[in-house]
Motif scaffolding. Structure first.
Motif, PDB file in Angstrom:
ATOM      1  N   SER A  38       0.832  -1.213   0.000  1.00  0.00           N
ATOM      2  CA  SER A  38       0.000   0.000   0.000  1.00  0.00           C
ATOM      3  C   SER A  38       0.864   1.260   0.000  1.00  0.00           C
ATOM      4  CB  SER A  38      -0.921  -0.010   1.221  1.00  0.00           C
ATOM      5  OG  SER A  38      -1.750  -1.153   1.222  1.00  0.00           O
ATOM      6  N   CYS A  41       2.429   1.733  -3.495  1.00  0.00           N
ATOM      7  CA  CYS A  41       1.469   2.144  -4.532  1.00  0.00           C
ATOM      8  C   CYS A  41       1.022   3.593  -4.336  1.00  0.00           C
ATOM      9  CB  CYS A  41       0.268   1.203  -4.509  1.00  0.00           C
ATOM     10  SG  CYS A  41       0.645  -0.494  -5.008  1.00  0.00           S
ATOM     11  N   LEU A  42       0.726   3.969  -3.092  1.00  0.00           N
ATOM     12  CA  LEU A  42       0.295   5.343  -2.840  1.00  0.00           C
ATOM     13  C   LEU A  42       1.418   6.339  -3.126  1.00  0.00           C
ATOM     14  CD1 LEU A  42      -1.791   4.891   0.435  1.00  0.00           C
ATOM     15  CD2 LEU A  42      -2.638   5.197  -1.886  1.00  0.00           C
ATOM     16  N   ARG A  45       1.659   6.890  -6.893  1.00  0.00           N
ATOM     17  CA  ARG A  45       0.577   7.734  -7.402  1.00  0.00           C
ATOM     18  C   ARG A  45       0.831   9.205  -7.077  1.00  0.00           C
ATOM     19  NH1 ARG A  45      -1.718   7.287 -11.401  1.00  0.00           N
ATOM     20  NH2 ARG A  45       0.335   6.404 -11.786  1.00  0.00           N
ATOM     21  N   MET A 103      -4.996  -0.466  -4.051  1.00  0.00           N
ATOM     22  CA  MET A 103      -4.311   0.709  -3.525  1.00  0.00           C
ATOM     23  C   MET A 103      -3.966   1.697  -4.627  1.00  0.00           C
ATOM     24  SD  MET A 103      -4.654   0.145  -0.480  1.00  0.00           S
ATOM     25  CE  MET A 103      -4.015   1.743  -0.048  1.00  0.00           C
ATOM     26  N   GLY A 107      -5.466   5.463  -4.444  1.00  0.00           N
ATOM     27  CA  GLY A 107      -4.608   6.636  -4.590  1.00  0.00           C
ATOM     28  C   GLY A 107      -5.041   7.532  -5.737  1.00  0.00           C
TER      29      GLY A 107
END
Length: 237
Positions: A38, A41-42, A45, A103, A107
């Motif tokens: 997570s 991935c965030l 983004r 995720m 995001g």
């Protein structure tokens, strides 16, 4: 690699999740793997959004070289994060693959929601003043005096159908006075009854009719001393 298989599966076979100490054997280790996924991935983004919006620190200034170096660094970090969550998805573990997809979508949703919000602030509302189509009690308003704003005032032009008599207009009186003194010619408000010097004041054969029109005697009425004088005006040239 111990426990790694090349097909999609749900079980915890002991595959590594990026780190040698993080092996997918228990539910707790799976939760740690989801949390790590997570964050990756965030972060990717957010960096992609910063690149698209041309964000940068203030110390860069207007240097083209500094801006290019900064954006290249952001792009390199974002690309590294993309490769990392791709490696996590290559574990073929369904839970981690779903964590990557969810995720990334979360995001993207947060960034789209923030980007679509209207930019407003209390300071902007204070300096904005009344809307352009509104008027104050005296029919005008002044914008606040800032260094980048000019004071404006709404004015209304006179409709074409309204006629102001020259006797009630200071501008017409000034034009008439200037015309009498010979320092100005005809204007939109005042026009003189003048004719060229080389042209006759009366048109041949129409002197009596013109005199009657000037005196307002267009209809026949009883003769008066004034009419007697008009009748002696010659019709000739």
């Amino acid at each position: 690699m111990d426990g790694w298989v090349d097909y999609v599966h749900f079980s915890f076979l002991g595959e590594h999740i990026l780190l040698s100490s993080l092996r997918l054997k228990t539910v707790w280790e799976f939760i740690l793997g989801v949390l790590l996924t997570s964050v990756i991935c965030l972060s990717e983004r957010f960096l992609s959004f910063a690149i698209s919006k041309h964000w940068g620190p203030h110390f860069i200034g207007r240097s083209r070289l500094a801006k290019a170096v900064w954006r290249a660094m952001l792009y390199g970090v974002a690309t590294t994060l993309r490769l990392i969550y791709m490696l996590i998805a290559m574990s073929y573990q369904i839970g981690l693959i779903l964590a990557v997809v969810v995720m990334l979508s979360v995001g993207q949703f947060i960034l789209e929601y923030v980007d679509a919000a209207p930019v407003k602030s209390a300071a902007y509302d204070r300096i904005r003043g009344p809307p352009p189509d509104s008027e104050s009690e005296d029919g005008s308003y002044n914008m606040p005096t800032q260094s980048w704003q000019h004071k404006t005032r709404r004015t209304k032009s006179k409709p074409e159908a309204i006629l102001i008599h020259p006797g009630d207009s200071n501008l017409a009186r000034a034009d008439a006075a200037a015309q009498e003194l010979g320092i100005a010619g005809d204007t939109e408000r005042v026009k003189a009854n003048r004719y060229p010097v080389d042209q006759d004041a009366w048109e041949c054969g129409k002197g009596r009719d013109v005199a009657r029109q000037l005196l307002g005697n267009t209809a026949r009425r009883p003769r008066s001393p004034q009419d007697h004088r008009v009748s002696h005006i010659p019709d000739g040239c």
